[in-house]
Design a protein around this motif. Structure first.
Motif, PDB file in Angstrom:
ATOM      1  N   TYR A 339       0.827  -1.215   0.000  1.00 30.17           N
ATOM      2  CA  TYR A 339       0.000   0.000   0.000  1.00 30.17           C
ATOM      3  C   TYR A 339       0.864   1.268   0.000  1.00 30.17           C
ATOM      4  N   HIS A 347      -9.867  -2.149  -1.449  1.00 24.21           N
ATOM      5  CA  HIS A 347      -9.950  -1.032  -0.510  1.00 24.21           C
ATOM      6  C   HIS A 347      -9.632   0.267  -1.249  1.00 24.21           C
ATOM      7  N   ASP A 349      -8.728   3.332  -0.888  1.00 19.59           N
ATOM      8  CA  ASP A 349      -8.260   4.075   0.273  1.00 19.59           C
ATOM      9  C   ASP A 349      -6.959   4.791  -0.089  1.00 19.59           C
ATOM     10  N   ILE A 352      -4.258   4.688   3.393  1.00 20.51           N
ATOM     11  CA  ILE A 352      -3.560   3.491   3.867  1.00 20.51           C
ATOM     12  C   ILE A 352      -2.141   3.428   3.310  1.00 20.51           C
ATOM     13  N   TYR A 483      -5.167  -4.962   6.509  1.00 15.66           N
ATOM     14  CA  TYR A 483      -5.752  -3.654   6.161  1.00 15.66           C
ATOM     15  C   TYR A 483      -6.575  -3.102   7.328  1.00 15.66           C
ATOM     16  N   ARG A 487      -5.471   0.306   9.438  1.00 13.79           N
ATOM     17  CA  ARG A 487      -6.127   1.477   8.861  1.00 13.79           C
ATOM     18  C   ARG A 487      -6.101   2.680   9.818  1.00 13.79           C
ATOM     19  N   SER A 488      -6.517   2.485  11.057  1.00 15.81           N
ATOM     20  CA  SER A 488      -6.570   3.605  12.004  1.00 15.81           C
ATOM     21  C   SER A 488      -5.166   4.107  12.334  1.00 15.81           C
ATOM     22  N   ASN A 490      -2.622   4.198  10.251  1.00 19.74           N
ATOM     23  CA  ASN A 490      -2.186   5.019   9.128  1.00 19.74           C
ATOM     24  C   ASN A 490      -2.905   6.361   9.086  1.00 19.74           C
ATOM     25  N   GLU A 491      -4.162   6.361   9.479  1.00 19.45           N
ATOM     26  CA  GLU A 491      -4.888   7.638   9.549  1.00 19.45           C
ATOM     27  C   GLU A 491      -4.250   8.562  10.582  1.00 19.45           C
TER      28      GLU A 491
END
Length: 499
Positions: A339, A347, A349, A352, A483, A487-488, A490-491
């Motif tokens: 990613y 995804h 996104d 990510i 993933y 995810r959180s 990477n956010e």
């Protein structure tokens, strides 16, 4: 001997192939043209740059091949998808073309979703993504009203080039499917979509099959290129559709794996009612009354190039990958998610980012290299997995691009996909598919399948190894959890990037 020409209009260059009746490439020529990035996220080109480059490439083919121009029976096209060319009443572009990789239209994508609701997927079969054409049209109308006021009709890139060669305005179904304005199953412009955004039906060009004859060369074009005015011109198709044709993906069960900078998994589909809920792309094929489903990995070959450039910039790829074949499936418990620039399928996104999971003090560079190759293939397998869960048969995969250059990677694909993987003898991609459309349109073959039997030549085959398949089934289940688990994280990290 008779010949046809396949023209592949790419993002950075146009490539023209001269192909004989045996499917042999007798000559080729290419010309590049500039990209313009006026603002962050913008990507534009001048449509007439494509035309000039194409004419130059055709002139080189005609002059250097040593054959009589009358022997060239037909020309067809493959083209970069989604790019917006707006024409005024005189047939001239009102502004630069906005390309497939332009990301300025997020606001317009949300507008499309709000306006169409469930109709979006039921009609167009695809989600509203920034790369598609309709969001670009809405952007121009909102932010450049004077240019939009001049616009009377839109085309896609290859269709503009063909228009300038023939004087005829058309669009084939495979390219129209990427506009978000086509009723994909019904094979007609959607009046529901057009009326929802106050666009007249006259704004859209006439639709035609990819092998359809649309005209002959204009006299001035024939003179400029050295070709005959009698040369037949056929509509052509979207680059992915032509890539599928050029790889022989023309019947159920056949799937294409293409690993370039990005990666594509594309599978033939003949059931127009098959529903993938927008998780993968669903487009009309270049073969009449057929379709294909497609998933995209944004950083496929790019992930391996990044890893090599970062940790072994002075080595060749062969040196860099030495020893990878000795590492067992699973890379010693090391897992990579590719990613690096976000992800597309499954995804969508942009936030990510990639991860190495399970790093151990015993791991060597060859473990990391294998984990990167496996991670790219796992990402592509997400699409294969969705295809199968929707009832598709995926038993033979034709592999092209960088992933087809390494026997270890080809075997890895067979083991992860759980399918026979086939390489091609002479990989020419979308340009060959365009030439095949011209050959079929010219009446050389009774079908595209018969053309593929002659033009598409398979090389080595790789069969899945039962023990490796079993191991990869377990590892893939772990991969699918990464993933959601990251995810959180990477956010939270996003604000610190590029600082």
């Amino acid at each position: 001997m008779s010949y046809v020409i396949g023209i592949d209009l790419g993002t950075s260059a146009v490539k023209a192939l001269l192909v004989d009746k045996n499917g042999t490439v007798a000559a080729e020529a290419s010309r590049s043209y500039p990209l313009f990035h006026e603002h962050s996220g913008w990507s534009e080109q001048k449509p007439d740059d494509w035309v000039e480059a194409t004419i130059e490439a055709l002139r080189e083919l005609a002059s250097s091949s040593g054959i009589d121009a009358g022997q060239i029976e037909g020309i067809s096209f493959s083209g970069q998808m989604h790019g917006l060319v707006l024409l005024d009443g005189e047939g001239n572009p009102v502004r630069n073309a906005i390309l497939w990789n332009d990301t300025r239209t997020t606001e317009q994508c949300r507008e499309i979703e709000r306006t169409l609701g469930d109709k979006l997927l039921s009609i167009t079969r695809n989600p509203a993504l920034e790369g598609f054409t309709l969001p670009k049209i809405l952007w121009v109308r909102q932010y450049e009203p004077q240019a939009f006021e001049q616009a009377k009709l839109f085309l896609l890139p290859k269709d503009y080039v063909r228009y300038r060669l023939t004087g005829k305005l058309h669009m084939d179904y495979s390219d129209a499917a990427g506009t978000l304005m086509l009723d994909v199953a019904g094979k007609e412009w959607s009046l529901d979509v057009l009326s929802a955004f106050d666009l007249p039906a006259s704004f859209c060009p006439a639709l035609v099959e990819s092998h359809g004859l649309v005209g002959t060369l204009l006299p001035k074009v024939a003179e400029s290129t050295g070709l005959s005015e009698a040369t037949k011109v056929f509509a052509g198709g979207a680059d992915n559709a032509c890539g599928a044709i050029g790889s022989g993906i023309l019947s159920e069960g056949l799937t294409l794996c293409s690993i370039g900078t990005s990666g594509v998994i594309l599978s033939y589909e003949n059931d127009k009612s098959k529903d993938f809920a927008g998780k993968v792309h669903f487009f009309n094929h270049g073969k009449q009354d057929a379709f294909y489903v497609m998933g995209v990995t944004l950083a496929a070959g790019y992930s391996l190039s990044w890893f090599k450039k970062t940790f072994a910039p002075s080595e060749s790829f062969d040196q860099f990958l030495e020893g990878v074949g000795e590492v067992q499936p699973g890379a010693g418990g090391l897992l990579f998610t590719p990613y690096l620039v976000g992800e597309r399928t499954p995804h969508a996104d942009s936030v990510i980012r990639a991860s190495f999971v399970g790093v151990d003090g015993a791991h060597e560079r060859k473990h990391f290299a294998r984990a990167v190759m496996e991670g790219i293939t796992f990402s592509l397998n997400e699409s294969v997995d969705m295809f199968r869960k929707a009832g598709k048969t995926v038993d033979t995969i034709v592999s092209i691009g960088g992933g087809a250059q390494n026997p270890v990677w080809l075997q890895m694909q067979a083991d992860i996909f759980g399918a026979t993987v086939v390489a091609l003898e002479n990989e020419q991609g979308p340009g060959l598919g365009a030439a095949m459309l011209a050959a079929y349109g010219s009446g050389w073959f009774e079908s595209l399948e018969a053309c593929a039997d002659k033009f598409v030549k398979h090389a080595d085959r790789y069969e899945p190894q039962p023990e490796a398949v079993k191991a990869y089934i377990g590892i893939f289940k772990v991969y699918q959890q990464v993933y959601a688990q990251t995810r959180s994280l990477n956010e939270a990290l996003a604000p610190y990037r590029n600082k």
